[in-house]
Design an enzyme around this catalytic site. Structure first.
Site, PDB file in Angstrom:
ATOM      1  N   PHE A  48     -30.642  -6.483 -44.447  1.00 54.72           N
ATOM      2  CA  PHE A  48     -32.012  -7.001 -44.548  1.00 54.72           C
ATOM      3  C   PHE A  48     -32.840  -6.178 -45.537  1.00 54.72           C
ATOM      4  O   PHE A  48     -33.934  -5.735 -45.215  1.00 54.72           O
ATOM      5  CB  PHE A  48     -32.725  -7.034 -43.182  1.00 54.72           C
ATOM      6  CG  PHE A  48     -32.089  -7.929 -42.167  1.00 54.72           C
ATOM      7  CD1 PHE A  48     -32.358  -9.296 -42.167  1.00 54.72           C
ATOM      8  CD2 PHE A  48     -31.233  -7.412 -41.206  1.00 54.72           C
ATOM      9  CE1 PHE A  48     -31.774 -10.134 -41.218  1.00 54.72           C
ATOM     10  CE2 PHE A  48     -30.649  -8.244 -40.259  1.00 54.72           C
ATOM     11  CZ  PHE A  48     -30.913  -9.599 -40.259  1.00 54.72           C
ATOM     12  N   HIS A  49     -32.282  -5.942 -46.707  1.00 52.30           N
ATOM     13  CA  HIS A  49     -33.054  -5.254 -47.727  1.00 52.30           C
ATOM     14  C   HIS A  49     -32.441  -5.530 -49.105  1.00 52.30           C
ATOM     15  O   HIS A  49     -31.325  -6.046 -49.214  1.00 52.30           O
ATOM     16  CB  HIS A  49     -33.116  -3.737 -47.448  1.00 52.30           C
ATOM     17  CG  HIS A  49     -31.793  -3.049 -47.446  1.00 52.30           C
ATOM     18  ND1 HIS A  49     -31.157  -2.620 -46.298  1.00 52.30           N
ATOM     19  CD2 HIS A  49     -30.971  -2.695 -48.469  1.00 52.30           C
ATOM     20  CE1 HIS A  49     -30.009  -2.051 -46.606  1.00 52.30           C
ATOM     21  NE2 HIS A  49     -29.861  -2.083 -47.927  1.00 52.30           N
ATOM     22  N   ALA A  50     -33.200  -5.165 -50.122  1.00 52.86           N
ATOM     23  CA  ALA A  50     -32.690  -5.159 -51.499  1.00 52.86           C
ATOM     24  C   ALA A  50     -33.011  -3.785 -52.071  1.00 52.86           C
ATOM     25  O   ALA A  50     -33.843  -3.048 -51.522  1.00 52.86           O
ATOM     26  CB  ALA A  50     -33.385  -6.246 -52.322  1.00 52.86           C
ATOM     27  N   HIS A  95     -29.545  -8.415 -49.241  1.00 53.56           N
ATOM     28  CA  HIS A  95     -28.240  -8.603 -48.593  1.00 53.56           C
ATOM     29  C   HIS A  95     -28.316  -8.377 -47.091  1.00 53.56           C
ATOM     30  O   HIS A  95     -29.087  -7.546 -46.606  1.00 53.56           O
ATOM     31  CB  HIS A  95     -27.151  -7.747 -49.243  1.00 53.56           C
ATOM     32  CG  HIS A  95     -27.500  -6.302 -49.437  1.00 53.56           C
ATOM     33  ND1 HIS A  95     -28.384  -5.864 -50.401  1.00 53.56           N
ATOM     34  CD2 HIS A  95     -27.091  -5.199 -48.788  1.00 53.56           C
ATOM     35  CE1 HIS A  95     -28.487  -4.543 -50.335  1.00 53.56           C
ATOM     36  NE2 HIS A  95     -27.721  -4.125 -49.348  1.00 53.56           N
TER      37      HIS A  95
END
Ligand code: TYD
Length: 134
Positions: A48-50, A95
């Site tokens: 849950f991040h980029a 992702h």
């Protein structure tokens, strides 16, 4: 979105298999950090991040898992299960990892040290950050 899956050197014979990769040869960046995700409870999602600048290769060295890649324009789901293959996740790609088998070990090779300021952890911020990128 261009998906890069790299097949690493694999030596197989009747006794088993061995995969190896070398810094800046098989991986197109210098590896500064390695981490691995394991013992993920059934049904859990992670990530849950980029990242703004980080380059990473994800290698499922045991079991299997799925990875959602989202570049703010397209979303693609990939399944990882081959310990001799790496999935590239570059900057600007949101992702999420999910569907971890209970024996899954997801090894990650990263181009830099851990730096929280390189993370975009809010999806709306990610969409805002990516405006103009496509
Ligand atoms: P986090 O990024 O939330 O994991 P995931 O993307 O799998 O959900 O990281 C979990 C915790 O570990 C968080 O407190 C940050 C810390 N961490 C480090 O200190 N160093 C690292 O290299 C990584 C990847 C995480």
């Amino acid at each position: 979105m261009e998906i890069v899956i790299k097949k690493f050197n694999e030596r197989k014979n009747e006794t088993g298999a061995l995969t190896f990769l070398e810094d800046e040869r098989d991986i197109p960046f210098s590896i500064k950090r390695i981490y691995y995700i394991y013992d993920v409870a059934a049904g859990e999602r992670r990530g849950f991040h980029a990242h703004k600048t980080l380059h990473q290769y994800l290698i499922c060295i045991s079991g299997s898992c799925k990875v959602l890649l989202d570049n703010a324009k397209e979303k693609i789901d990939m399944q990882l299960y081959d310990p001799s293959e790496g999935l590239y996740v570059g900057p600007g790609v949101w992702h999420e990892m999910y569907d971890f088998s209970n024996d899954c070990v997801l090894l990650v090779l990263a181009s830099d040290y851990y730096n929280e300021s390189d993370y975009i952890r809010n999806y709306n911020d990610f969409i805002e950050y990516m405006k103009g990128a496509h």
